[in-house]
Design a protein around this motif. Structure first.
Motif, PDB file in Angstrom:
ATOM      1  N   ALA A 248      -5.937  -5.897  -6.858  1.00 47.53           N
ATOM      2  CA  ALA A 248      -6.798  -5.621  -5.705  1.00 47.53           C
ATOM      3  C   ALA A 248      -8.140  -6.326  -5.871  1.00 47.53           C
ATOM      4  O   ALA A 248      -8.697  -6.881  -4.915  1.00 47.53           O
ATOM      5  CB  ALA A 248      -6.996  -4.116  -5.532  1.00 47.53           C
TER       6      ALA A 248
ATOM      7  N   HIS B  43      -5.351   3.270  -4.901  1.00 46.58           N
ATOM      8  CA  HIS B  43      -4.879   3.219  -3.512  1.00 46.58           C
ATOM      9  C   HIS B  43      -6.007   2.833  -2.565  1.00 46.58           C
ATOM     10  O   HIS B  43      -5.842   1.985  -1.681  1.00 46.58           O
ATOM     11  CB  HIS B  43      -4.296   4.574  -3.109  1.00 46.58           C
TER      12      HIS B  43
ATOM     13  N   VAL C 217      -6.754  -0.851  -2.771  1.00 44.42           N
ATOM     14  CA  VAL C 217      -5.795  -1.666  -2.023  1.00 44.42           C
ATOM     15  C   VAL C 217      -6.165  -1.684  -0.541  1.00 44.42           C
ATOM     16  O   VAL C 217      -6.196  -2.746   0.101  1.00 44.42           O
ATOM     17  CB  VAL C 217      -4.358  -1.146  -2.219  1.00 44.42           C
ATOM     18  N   ILE C 218      -6.458  -0.508   0.002  1.00 43.43           N
ATOM     19  CA  ILE C 218      -6.860  -0.420   1.410  1.00 43.43           C
ATOM     20  C   ILE C 218      -8.106  -1.261   1.672  1.00 43.43           C
ATOM     21  O   ILE C 218      -8.166  -2.049   2.630  1.00 43.43           O
ATOM     22  CB  ILE C 218      -7.126   1.045   1.808  1.00 43.43           C
TER      23      ILE C 218
ATOM     24  N   GLU D  64       0.838  -1.204   0.000  1.00 44.80           N
ATOM     25  CA  GLU D  64       0.000   0.000   0.000  1.00 44.80           C
ATOM     26  C   GLU D  64       0.872   1.253   0.000  1.00 44.80           C
ATOM     27  O   GLU D  64       0.637   2.196  -0.772  1.00 44.80           O
ATOM     28  CB  GLU D  64      -0.912   0.006   1.226  1.00 44.80           C
ATOM     29  N   GLN D  65       1.911   1.260   0.855  1.00 45.94           N
ATOM     30  CA  GLN D  65       2.801   2.411   0.918  1.00 45.94           C
ATOM     31  C   GLN D  65       3.589   2.565  -0.374  1.00 45.94           C
ATOM     32  O   GLN D  65       3.844   3.682  -0.844  1.00 45.94           O
ATOM     33  CB  GLN D  65       3.758   2.280   2.096  1.00 45.94           C
TER      34      GLN D  65
ATOM     35  N   THR E  88       2.507   1.867  -3.310  1.00 48.20           N
ATOM     36  CA  THR E  88       1.586   2.465  -4.276  1.00 48.20           C
ATOM     37  C   THR E  88       1.489   3.970  -4.079  1.00 48.20           C
ATOM     38  O   THR E  88       1.571   4.754  -5.043  1.00 48.20           O
ATOM     39  CB  THR E  88       0.189   1.824  -4.148  1.00 48.20           C
TER      40      THR E  88
END
Length: 233
Positions: A202, A132, A135-136, A28-29, A31
């Motif tokens: 995702a 993003h 993904v979260i 995630e970071q 991305t």
């Protein structure tokens, strides 16, 4: 003895889940940093994305090993087996997401060294923001065993596909109008393609969550068919 074995097995499964979510946090970071690196531009941040990729790869290998050990030692069945298989599958998707973030970072470095592209940064920020959040949400759906949230990730993937196609049309038109911009705009196109692929992965994670919770294999199905099967389950 049986209770001890059961407790240890549950601890093994929880450890797999924890390791997966930690790996997900890194991706995630990655991305976030990759999108920021190419839109800012920031080569130092892009280099950090490249370095993080090595840790993501190492975590993939470790999780693969741990999943294999759990399968060999515990011989899980039913929902426990689905958990181990889902972790293994999601791990692969996370590693591939890291690869795509790596590509965006490489494009960021190239553009910073050879000059910014005249177009495409608005589209990068926009699609990057959507991806993003996907993904979260995908990782959150796994952590909470939340099928509804998983379906919403699949729905967002369709939105990303539409936004990506629209951006491709606009950038292709611009390159035809200004051939001198082609090499730089192509870097933006490749970065957009990488972001679109992160969205695909995702969505794959969302499908794995549905398999984990419902026992339904919804891969290669349309969104409508997926929603119908989940509703009927």
């Amino acid at each position: 003895m049986d209770q001890h074995i059961s407790r240890q097995f549950n601890a093994d499964l929880e450890e797999l889940k924890t390791q997966l979510l930690e790996m997900g946090g890194l991706v995630e970071q990655q991305t976030i940093n990759a999108v920021k690196a190419i839109t800012t531009p920031d080569s130092d941040l892009a280099e950090r994305v490249l370095v993080t990729e090595e840790e993501v790869d190492a975590r993939e290998l470790k999780l693969d090993e741990n999943c294999t050990l759990v399968l060999a030692r515990r011989q899980p069945a039913a929902s426990d087996l689905r958990m181990v298989l889902s972790v293994a599958r999601i791990t692969r998707d996370l590693e591939r997401m890291g690869d795509e973030a790596h590509k965006v970072a490489k494009m960021a470095i190239h553009l910073n060294e050879h000059g910014e592209a005249p177009r495409g940064y608005v589209e990068l920020r926009h699609i990057g923001t959507i991806v993003h959040q996907m993904v979260i949400s995908a990782l959150d759906a796994f952590a909470r065993f939340d099928v509804d949230l998983a379906i919403s990730v699949a729905q967002e993937d369709k939105k990303v596909d539409q936004e990506y196609k629209s951006a491709m049309r606009e950038l292709a038109t611009y390159m035809m109008e200004d051939p001198r911009s082609i090499s730089r705009v192509l870097n933006i196109i490749w970065a957009l393609r990488a972001l679109e692929r992160i969205g695909d992965h995702a969505a794959n994670i969302a499908e794995h969550v549905i398999y984990l919770v419902k026992g339904l294999d919804v891969r290669h199905q349309s969104l409508q068919e997926m929603e119908r099967q989940v509703k009927e389950q």
